[in-house]
Design a protein around this motif. Structure first.
Motif, PDB file in Angstrom:
ATOM      1  N   LYS A 154       0.802  -1.224   0.000  1.00 42.54           N
ATOM      2  CA  LYS A 154       0.000   0.000   0.000  1.00 42.54           C
ATOM      3  C   LYS A 154       0.836   1.276   0.000  1.00 42.54           C
ATOM      4  N   SER A 155       2.150   1.171   0.211  1.00 43.24           N
ATOM      5  CA  SER A 155       3.012   2.350   0.220  1.00 43.24           C
ATOM      6  C   SER A 155       3.890   2.477  -1.014  1.00 43.24           C
ATOM      7  N   VAL A 156       4.273   1.345  -1.606  1.00 45.67           N
ATOM      8  CA  VAL A 156       5.258   1.386  -2.684  1.00 45.67           C
ATOM      9  C   VAL A 156       4.935   0.383  -3.782  1.00 45.67           C
ATOM     10  N   LEU A 157       5.501   0.647  -4.939  1.00 43.69           N
ATOM     11  CA  LEU A 157       5.565  -0.312  -6.042  1.00 43.69           C
ATOM     12  C   LEU A 157       7.025  -0.349  -6.461  1.00 43.69           C
ATOM     13  N   ILE A 158       7.644  -1.532  -6.406  1.00 45.09           N
ATOM     14  CA  ILE A 158       9.070  -1.659  -6.697  1.00 45.09           C
ATOM     15  C   ILE A 158       9.265  -2.653  -7.830  1.00 45.09           C
ATOM     16  N   GLY A 159      10.031  -2.253  -8.822  1.00 47.37           N
ATOM     17  CA  GLY A 159      10.360  -3.139  -9.928  1.00 47.37           C
ATOM     18  C   GLY A 159      11.860  -3.302 -10.050  1.00 47.37           C
ATOM     19  N   LYS A 160      12.292  -4.532 -10.301  1.00 49.22           N
ATOM     20  CA  LYS A 160      13.716  -4.809 -10.487  1.00 49.22           C
ATOM     21  C   LYS A 160      13.929  -5.354 -11.886  1.00 49.22           C
ATOM     22  N   PHE A 161      14.832  -4.728 -12.618  1.00 50.71           N
ATOM     23  CA  PHE A 161      15.110  -5.109 -13.996  1.00 50.71           C
ATOM     24  C   PHE A 161      16.579  -5.513 -14.100  1.00 50.71           C
ATOM     25  N   GLY A 162      16.806  -6.806 -14.282  1.00 48.36           N
ATOM     26  CA  GLY A 162      18.165  -7.303 -14.336  1.00 48.36           C
ATOM     27  C   GLY A 162      18.840  -7.239 -12.981  1.00 48.36           C
ATOM     28  N   VAL A 163      20.157  -7.217 -12.983  1.00 53.39           N
ATOM     29  CA  VAL A 163      20.950  -7.156 -11.751  1.00 53.39           C
ATOM     30  C   VAL A 163      21.717  -5.841 -11.738  1.00 53.39           C
ATOM     31  N   PRO A 164      21.194  -4.812 -11.081  1.00 47.76           N
ATOM     32  CA  PRO A 164      21.878  -3.515 -11.048  1.00 47.76           C
ATOM     33  C   PRO A 164      23.248  -3.617 -10.389  1.00 47.76           C
ATOM     34  N   ASN A 165      24.130  -2.711 -10.760  1.00 49.39           N
ATOM     35  CA  ASN A 165      25.450  -2.660 -10.141  1.00 49.39           C
ATOM     36  C   ASN A 165      25.333  -2.539  -8.634  1.00 49.39           C
ATOM     37  N   LYS A 166      26.200  -3.225  -7.916  1.00 51.68           N
ATOM     38  CA  LYS A 166      26.357  -2.995  -6.489  1.00 51.68           C
ATOM     39  C   LYS A 166      27.385  -1.889  -6.336  1.00 51.68           C
ATOM     40  N   SER A 167      26.967  -0.765  -5.817  1.00 50.05           N
ATOM     41  CA  SER A 167      27.853   0.395  -5.810  1.00 50.05           C
ATOM     42  C   SER A 167      27.456   1.374  -4.724  1.00 50.05           C
ATOM     43  N   ALA A 168      28.435   2.111  -4.229  1.00 45.33           N
ATOM     44  CA  ALA A 168      28.172   3.194  -3.282  1.00 45.33           C
ATOM     45  C   ALA A 168      27.833   4.487  -4.007  1.00 45.33           C
ATOM     46  N   LYS A 169      27.890   4.464  -5.352  1.00 43.22           N
ATOM     47  CA  LYS A 169      27.556   5.632  -6.170  1.00 43.22           C
ATOM     48  C   LYS A 169      26.169   5.430  -6.774  1.00 43.22           C
ATOM     49  N   ILE A 170      25.271   6.376  -6.528  1.00 48.44           N
ATOM     50  CA  ILE A 170      23.890   6.256  -6.987  1.00 48.44           C
ATOM     51  C   ILE A 170      23.583   7.344  -8.012  1.00 48.44           C
ATOM     52  N   ALA A 171      23.057   6.925  -9.156  1.00 49.75           N
ATOM     53  CA  ALA A 171      22.501   7.852 -10.142  1.00 49.75           C
ATOM     54  C   ALA A 171      20.992   7.649 -10.120  1.00 49.75           C
ATOM     55  N   ALA A 172      20.275   8.608  -9.549  1.00 50.84           N
ATOM     56  CA  ALA A 172      18.831   8.468  -9.355  1.00 50.84           C
ATOM     57  C   ALA A 172      18.088   9.481 -10.218  1.00 50.84           C
ATOM     58  N   PHE A 173      16.940   9.060 -10.737  1.00 49.13           N
ATOM     59  CA  PHE A 173      16.190   9.888 -11.675  1.00 49.13           C
ATOM     60  C   PHE A 173      14.705   9.873 -11.344  1.00 49.13           C
ATOM     61  N   ASP A 174      14.076  11.017 -11.550  1.00 49.55           N
ATOM     62  CA  ASP A 174      12.621  11.074 -11.570  1.00 49.55           C
ATOM     63  C   ASP A 174      12.163  10.446 -12.886  1.00 49.55           C
ATOM     64  N   LEU A 175      10.878  10.138 -12.995  1.00 47.10           N
ATOM     65  CA  LEU A 175      10.367   9.513 -14.212  1.00 47.10           C
ATOM     66  C   LEU A 175       9.751  10.539 -15.164  1.00 47.10           C
ATOM     67  N   ASP A 176       8.555  11.005 -14.834  1.00 45.42           N
ATOM     68  CA  ASP A 176       7.806  11.884 -15.729  1.00 45.42           C
ATOM     69  C   ASP A 176       8.450  13.263 -15.840  1.00 45.42           C
ATOM     70  N   SER A 177       8.546  13.751 -17.068  1.00 43.87           N
ATOM     71  CA  SER A 177       9.149  15.054 -17.382  1.00 43.87           C
ATOM     72  C   SER A 177      10.630  15.108 -17.030  1.00 43.87           C
ATOM     73  N   THR A 178      11.235  13.940 -16.830  1.00 40.27           N
ATOM     74  CA  THR A 178      12.676  13.863 -16.570  1.00 40.27           C
ATOM     75  C   THR A 178      13.305  12.824 -17.493  1.00 40.27           C
ATOM     76  N   LEU A 179      13.080  11.542 -17.209  1.00 39.04           N
ATOM     77  CA  LEU A 179      13.543  10.512 -18.144  1.00 39.04           C
ATOM     78  C   LEU A 179      12.676  10.486 -19.396  1.00 39.04           C
ATOM     79  N   ILE A 180      11.376  10.675 -19.196  1.00 38.50           N
ATOM     80  CA  ILE A 180      10.440  10.626 -20.323  1.00 38.50           C
ATOM     81  C   ILE A 180       9.523  11.843 -20.299  1.00 38.50           C
ATOM     82  N   LYS A 181       8.840  12.068 -21.417  1.00 41.03           N
ATOM     83  CA  LYS A 181       7.828  13.116 -21.500  1.00 41.03           C
ATOM     84  C   LYS A 181       6.671  12.592 -22.345  1.00 41.03           C
ATOM     85  N   VAL A 182       5.542  13.276 -22.279  1.00 39.64           N
ATOM     86  CA  VAL A 182       4.353  12.846 -23.014  1.00 39.64           C
ATOM     87  C   VAL A 182       4.580  13.039 -24.513  1.00 39.64           C
TER      88      VAL A 182
END
Length: 510
Positions: free
Chosen positions: A58-86
């Motif tokens: 009821k709080s989250v929806l989490i999806g995992k695609f493949g095996v992401p790098n294990k790293s102390a460096k994080i590149a995080a992105f918003d979705l709408d109007s950032t990675l993609i647009k209408v």
């Protein structure tokens, strides 16, 4: 990777000095096949190892695609109007296929980040997926299915492993809250290796323990830019992405900066911090409109008690202004008042206060008003704090809990599907959260510190629209102002040194 403009290192160190993190070499995994033994995905289900894996509550929806790098460096992105647009002419997408990448650089930039060893993650607010009633269940489930399809299609085109985190409720997992950032941090680093260290007197976030924050960043479009920041472009709908980055103590970029190398980006203004809101508002109050402040009110009460005079205090203030806290912890506890509580009665105007004044006068009492003078922006902040402060403190405590002396196993322990109360207790007390399934983590949080529903914004607007300053003409003997001071209990902390409710209040919460 495309060249980016100068780093925006927006820091909250004035409010949260954080321990310095050292960098850690990422342990890259070349395989794109999902390892079902991975503890962070153990409770996710898929028909084949190559399919995306999903966790939903009821709080989250989490999806995992493949095996992401294990790293102390994080590149995080918003979705709408950032990675993609209408893609269509409409403001909002018409279906799961109505999207295109922000520009042609998105795919190659993210692939480059993956090659450089970054852990790639997408963190998005998706409150529209929350099911509030049975009537809307079918519609919301369809919308959720469409989002999964959209993210899966995005993943196919990106062709890199990553996590997708969506906050679907109005709690600490929703930006600007950083519940998802803390959750992500313990699964992102190589085996959860701690690279930070605890410093006495400083609140240590789980992300400080596991991540190299100097190498982490977030890209989002909601940074509070004004109308026409670029010719013909409307103002940002919010500044939640900026506040999220400030709460997490990481760098922030706009998509135009990061993917376009744009140089016409206006200076990002740091939003006013809750502590600063309190100070500036208190400084702006005209004390001449009142007969005194809280100290003078208490002096009058003591004088009345000494001469055996009855006293009535009518509390005036918006929801979440601190009226009940003041009454319970000071008037009742220190002066022996009897509390008369009418739920949601904020006494905003003469009409709502008249009956109390009449009763007080009937019995010969001295009748005072105490106006807890709080601005609307702070009220909204306090409502969010009241709703999920305990949840937030437990998220930080629990996800950073192996700093509190709890023993942790050297090998992941698969949770039983049929747990007794004792085995569940052993699971939670003996295991590091990074070795637990998402389901067990969220079950623990829901049982120990669930968020509560927030008061409707309508009630807040109603108070301020009806408000009339108390006066002697309506029958009060004196009128006092109470300047807001946050109160966090006897010591202001939870049972862990890693987090306290006072630290949560000092974050951006809405």
């Amino acid at each position: 990777m495309t060249k980016r403009t100068a780093n925006r290192q927006l820091s909250m160190e004035a409010f949260f000095p954080t321990a310095k993190s050292s960098s850690s070499d990422p342990n890259l995994e070349s395989s794109k096949r999902i390892k079902t033994s991975d503890p962070s995905a153990r409770n996710l289900h898929s028909d084949s190892p190559d399919a995306p894996e999903w966790f939903d509550n009821k709080s989250v929806l989490i999806g995992k695609f493949g095996v992401p790098n294990k790293s102390a460096k994080i590149a995080a992105f918003d979705l709408d109007s950032t990675l993609i647009k209408v893609k269509s002419k409409y403001k909002r997408p018409v279906d799961e296929n109505d999207w295109v990448f922000h520009n042609k650089n998105v795919v190659k930039v993210l692939r480059s980040l993956h090659t450089e060893g970054y852990h790639i993650t997408v963190i998005s607010n998706q409150r529209g997926l929350k099911i509030n009633s049975d009537k809307e269940r079918a519609k919301k489930l369809t919308r959720k299915s469409q989002l999964k399809t959209k993210i899966s299609n995005i993943a196919k085109q990106l062709d890199i492993p990553f996590y997708f985190y969506a906050a679907t409720a109005n709690d600490f997992f929703r930006k600007p809250g950083i519940g998802l950032w803390h959750l992500m941090s313990i699964f992102a680093n190589d085996h959860g290796q701690k690279i930070g260290k605890q410093v006495k007197g400083i609140m240590i976030h789980a992300s400080t323990l596991y991540l190299d924050l100097d190498s982490c960043f977030y890209v989002g479009d909601a940074v509070g830019r004004p109308d026409n920041w670029r010719s013909g472009v409307p103002k940002d709908f919010a500044d939640t992405d900026l506040k999220f980055a400030l709460n997490a103590n990481i760098k922030i970029y706009t998509p135009e900066e990061y993917f376009e190398n744009a140089t016409d980006i206006p200076k990002i203004e740091i939003p006013q911090h809750p502590k600063a809101i309190v100070q500036s508002h208190n400084d702006s109050i005209d004390l001449g409109e009142y007969d005194g402040d809280r100290a003078q009110l208490y002096q009058e009460i003591r004088s009345n008690m000494a001469s055996d005079k009855m006293t009535m205090v009518v509390m005036v203030g918006s929801p979440a202004s601190g009226k009940s806290t003041l009454v319970i912890n000071e008037l009742v506890k220190d002066f022996g008042f009897e509390r008369i509580n009418q739920v949601n009665n904020t006494n905003p105007n003469k009409a709502s206060r008249a009956s109390f004044i009449a009763i007080g006068k009937k019995y010969g009492a001295k009748v005072y008003s105490a106006h807890v003078n709080v601005p609307k922006d702070l009220v909204k902040h306090n409502i969010a704090f009241r709703s999920f402060s305990k949840q937030a403190a437990e998220i930080i405590r629990f996800l950073g809990r192996n700093e509190t002396g709890v023993s942790t196993p050297t090998q992941p322990t698969a949770p039983s599907t049929n747990k007794t109360a004792e085995s569940q207790k052993t699971l939670l007390e003996g295991n590091d959260p990074k070795n637990m399934a998402f389901e067990d983590i969220f079950n623990h949080l829901e049982k120990t510190s669930p968020a509560t529903d927030q008061l409707s914004i309508i009630a807040i607007h109603s108070f301020f629209s009806k408000f009339e300053l108390p006066t002697k003409k309506e029958g009060f003997d004196n009128n006092y102002v109470v300047l807001f001071e946050p109160y966090f209990g006897k010591d202001g902390s939870t049972n862990s040194e890693l987090a306290s409710v006072s630290d949560i209040w000092h974050m951006y919460l809405e």
